[in-house]
Design a protein around this motif. Structure first.
Motif, PDB file in Angstrom:
ATOM      1  N   ALA A 188       0.875  -1.241   0.008  1.00 12.93           N
ATOM      2  CA  ALA A 188      -0.096  -0.214  -0.051  1.00 12.93           C
ATOM      3  C   ALA A 188       0.776   1.461  -0.156  1.00 12.93           C
ATOM      4  O   ALA A 188       1.925   1.249   0.807  1.00 12.93           O
ATOM      5  N   ARG A 189       0.741   2.152  -0.871  1.00 12.82           N
ATOM      6  CA  ARG A 189       1.118   3.391  -0.752  1.00 12.82           C
ATOM      7  C   ARG A 189       0.739   4.246   0.577  1.00 12.82           C
ATOM      8  O   ARG A 189       1.662   4.863   1.055  1.00 12.82           O
ATOM      9  N   ARG A 190      -0.509   4.042   0.986  1.00 10.40           N
ATOM     10  CA  ARG A 190      -1.137   4.775   2.221  1.00 10.40           C
ATOM     11  C   ARG A 190      -2.215   4.157   2.766  1.00 10.40           C
ATOM     12  O   ARG A 190      -2.807   3.225   1.970  1.00 10.40           O
ATOM     13  N   THR A 191      -2.456   3.836   4.010  1.00 11.83           N
ATOM     14  CA  THR A 191      -3.507   3.372   4.678  1.00 11.83           C
ATOM     15  C   THR A 191      -3.929   4.223   5.866  1.00 11.83           C
ATOM     16  O   THR A 191      -3.037   4.887   6.283  1.00 11.83           O
ATOM     17  N   PHE A 192      -5.222   4.399   6.367  1.00  5.62           N
ATOM     18  CA  PHE A 192      -5.819   5.127   7.165  1.00  5.62           C
ATOM     19  C   PHE A 192      -7.023   4.463   7.472  1.00  5.62           C
ATOM     20  O   PHE A 192      -7.800   3.949   6.723  1.00  5.62           O
ATOM     21  N   THR A 193      -7.742   4.875   8.764  1.00  2.16           N
ATOM     22  CA  THR A 193      -8.967   4.564   8.999  1.00  2.16           C
ATOM     23  C   THR A 193     -10.116   5.801   8.808  1.00  2.16           C
ATOM     24  O   THR A 193      -9.356   6.829   8.332  1.00  2.16           O
ATOM     25  N   VAL A 194     -11.126   5.459   8.680  1.00  2.00           N
ATOM     26  CA  VAL A 194     -12.342   6.375   8.135  1.00  2.00           C
ATOM     27  C   VAL A 194     -13.559   6.130   8.841  1.00  2.00           C
ATOM     28  O   VAL A 194     -13.603   5.341   9.950  1.00  2.00           O
ATOM     29  N   TRP A 195     -14.457   7.016   8.931  1.00  2.00           N
ATOM     30  CA  TRP A 195     -15.858   7.025   9.638  1.00  2.00           C
ATOM     31  C   TRP A 195     -16.911   6.596   8.665  1.00  2.00           C
ATOM     32  O   TRP A 195     -17.032   7.472   7.562  1.00  2.00           O
ATOM     33  N   PRO A 196     -17.247   5.511   8.413  1.00  2.00           N
ATOM     34  CA  PRO A 196     -18.270   4.893   7.588  1.00  2.00           C
ATOM     35  C   PRO A 196     -19.449   5.754   7.594  1.00  2.00           C
ATOM     36  O   PRO A 196     -20.195   6.119   8.807  1.00  2.00           O
ATOM     37  N   GLY A 197     -20.337   5.832   6.420  1.00  2.00           N
ATOM     38  CA  GLY A 197     -21.588   6.130   6.773  1.00  2.00           C
ATOM     39  C   GLY A 197     -22.600   5.044   6.946  1.00  2.00           C
ATOM     40  O   GLY A 197     -22.280   3.962   7.570  1.00  2.00           O
ATOM     41  N   SER A 198     -24.067   5.505   7.359  1.00  2.00           N
ATOM     42  CA  SER A 198     -24.914   4.372   7.700  1.00  2.00           C
ATOM     43  C   SER A 198     -25.427   3.394   6.619  1.00  2.00           C
ATOM     44  O   SER A 198     -25.842   2.349   7.194  1.00  2.00           O
ATOM     45  N   VAL A 199     -25.134   3.922   5.384  1.00  2.00           N
ATOM     46  CA  VAL A 199     -25.304   2.672   4.247  1.00  2.00           C
ATOM     47  C   VAL A 199     -23.737   2.277   3.790  1.00  2.00           C
ATOM     48  O   VAL A 199     -23.275   3.195   3.288  1.00  2.00           O
ATOM     49  N   SER A 200     -23.611   1.061   4.021  1.00  2.00           N
ATOM     50  CA  SER A 200     -22.340   0.537   3.381  1.00  2.00           C
ATOM     51  C   SER A 200     -22.171  -0.176   2.180  1.00  2.00           C
ATOM     52  O   SER A 200     -23.360  -0.764   1.838  1.00  2.00           O
ATOM     53  N   PRO A 201     -21.326  -0.059   1.253  1.00  2.00           N
ATOM     54  CA  PRO A 201     -21.535  -0.691   0.000  1.00  2.00           C
ATOM     55  C   PRO A 201     -21.397  -2.277   0.480  1.00  2.00           C
ATOM     56  O   PRO A 201     -20.836  -2.548   1.342  1.00  2.00           O
ATOM     57  N   LEU A 202     -21.792  -3.130  -0.470  1.00  2.00           N
ATOM     58  CA  LEU A 202     -21.563  -4.570  -0.354  1.00  2.00           C
ATOM     59  C   LEU A 202     -20.293  -5.054  -0.803  1.00  2.00           C
ATOM     60  O   LEU A 202     -19.644  -4.330  -1.619  1.00  2.00           O
ATOM     61  N   PRO A 203     -19.562  -5.940  -0.030  1.00  2.00           N
ATOM     62  CA  PRO A 203     -18.427  -6.323  -0.646  1.00  2.00           C
ATOM     63  C   PRO A 203     -18.219  -6.627  -2.106  1.00  2.00           C
ATOM     64  O   PRO A 203     -19.149  -7.138  -2.702  1.00  2.00           O
ATOM     65  N   GLY A 204     -17.192  -6.220  -2.903  1.00  2.00           N
ATOM     66  CA  GLY A 204     -17.221  -6.511  -4.173  1.00  2.00           C
ATOM     67  C   GLY A 204     -16.294  -5.432  -4.893  1.00  2.00           C
ATOM     68  O   GLY A 204     -15.692  -4.637  -4.335  1.00  2.00           O
ATOM     69  N   THR A 205     -16.173  -5.367  -6.069  1.00  2.00           N
ATOM     70  CA  THR A 205     -15.408  -4.705  -6.774  1.00  2.00           C
ATOM     71  C   THR A 205     -16.161  -3.348  -7.594  1.00  2.00           C
ATOM     72  O   THR A 205     -17.061  -3.795  -8.339  1.00  2.00           O
ATOM     73  N   TYR A 206     -15.825  -2.252  -7.608  1.00  2.00           N
ATOM     74  CA  TYR A 206     -16.293  -1.128  -8.021  1.00  2.00           C
ATOM     75  C   TYR A 206     -15.581  -0.408  -8.667  1.00  2.00           C
ATOM     76  O   TYR A 206     -14.316  -0.576  -8.869  1.00  2.00           O
ATOM     77  N   THR A 207     -16.125   0.797  -9.311  1.00  2.00           N
ATOM     78  CA  THR A 207     -15.277   1.656 -10.033  1.00  2.00           C
ATOM     79  C   THR A 207     -15.691   3.164  -9.711  1.00  2.00           C
ATOM     80  O   THR A 207     -16.705   3.486  -9.538  1.00  2.00           O
ATOM     81  N   VAL A 208     -14.678   4.197  -9.715  1.00  2.00           N
ATOM     82  CA  VAL A 208     -15.014   5.219  -9.224  1.00  2.00           C
ATOM     83  C   VAL A 208     -15.713   6.084 -10.546  1.00  2.00           C
ATOM     84  O   VAL A 208     -15.222   6.035 -11.643  1.00  2.00           O
ATOM     85  N   THR A 209     -16.856   6.517 -10.077  1.00 10.49           N
ATOM     86  CA  THR A 209     -17.849   6.976 -11.267  1.00 10.49           C
ATOM     87  C   THR A 209     -17.757   8.381 -11.467  1.00 10.49           C
ATOM     88  O   THR A 209     -18.129   8.821 -12.451  1.00 10.49           O
ATOM     89  N   PHE A 210     -17.592   9.119 -10.256  1.00  4.27           N
ATOM     90  CA  PHE A 210     -17.805  10.642 -10.350  1.00  4.27           C
ATOM     91  C   PHE A 210     -16.904  11.309  -9.465  1.00  4.27           C
ATOM     92  O   PHE A 210     -16.680  10.484  -8.334  1.00  4.27           O
TER      93      PHE A 210
END
Length: 180
Positions: free
Chosen positions: A85-107
């Motif tokens: 990894a170039r970088r790693t860090f923790t985050v605050w997730p929202g109340s709706v999480s994505p399902l595990p899987g592969t996605y693409t940055v769309t916007f």
């Protein structure tokens, strides 16, 4: 009675086009504002991993250049390739999480306002779930999110420096791998 002058068809077409573009722009701004992050109370990220002891990239996160997001660890990795990894860090997730899987940055959106009315920046969208857009972002003032469990949001809030790193790394088309 004076004769009425008719407007030519191009005037009508131009007027309708301008109105349609204005409506679409308005709806896009509203949709963007509705998709802004507001993490839940259960999120409590720790400090970013130190460069000398970064958390290992999950084995099931794919290969190649990608953003990896672990739901259980509330952690993101920016991976150039392989397992490093170039970088790693923790985050605050929202109340709706994505399902595990592969996605693409769309916007991507350089700045907006979050559900908590906090100005945010570096908004990188990659998924939707149940009509809720899911994206990474950070508060412009560097604040951590205030909890509001009653609001459905797919925003994954980061610290300022981490948000800038995702923005720089996650151009449109970048792979996002979500793992448990």
């Amino acid at each position: 009675m004076p004769a009425q002058r008719r407007l030519s068809p191009w005037v009508w077409v131009t007027t309708l086009t301008v109105v349609a573009v204005a409506v679409v722009a308005f709806l896009a701004v509203r949709a963007d504002q509705a998709a802004q992050p507001k993490p839940t109370a259960s999120a409590s990220p720790s400090a970013s991993a130190s460069p000398s002891a970064p958390a290992a990239v999950p084995n099931d996160s794919g290969t190649g250049r990608r953003i990896v997001y672990s739901l259980s660890q509330r952690r993101v990795w920016l991976v150039d390739s392989g397992k490093d990894a170039r970088r790693t860090f923790t985050v605050w997730p929202g109340s709706v999480s994505p399902l595990p899987g592969t996605y693409t940055v769309t916007f991507r959106n350089a700045s907006a306002t979050g559900y908590d009315d906090v100005p945010i920046e570096n908004v990188v969208y990659f998924s939707t779930r149940s009509g809720v857009s899911i994206a990474f972002s950070n508060a412009k003032d560097g604040s951590s999110p205030s909890p509001d469990p009653g609001v459905e949001t797919g925003g994954i809030r980061t610290r300022t420096a981490d948000g800038a790193a995702i923005w720089d790394f996650g151009s449109t088309g970048t792979t996002v791998s979500v793992v448990e």
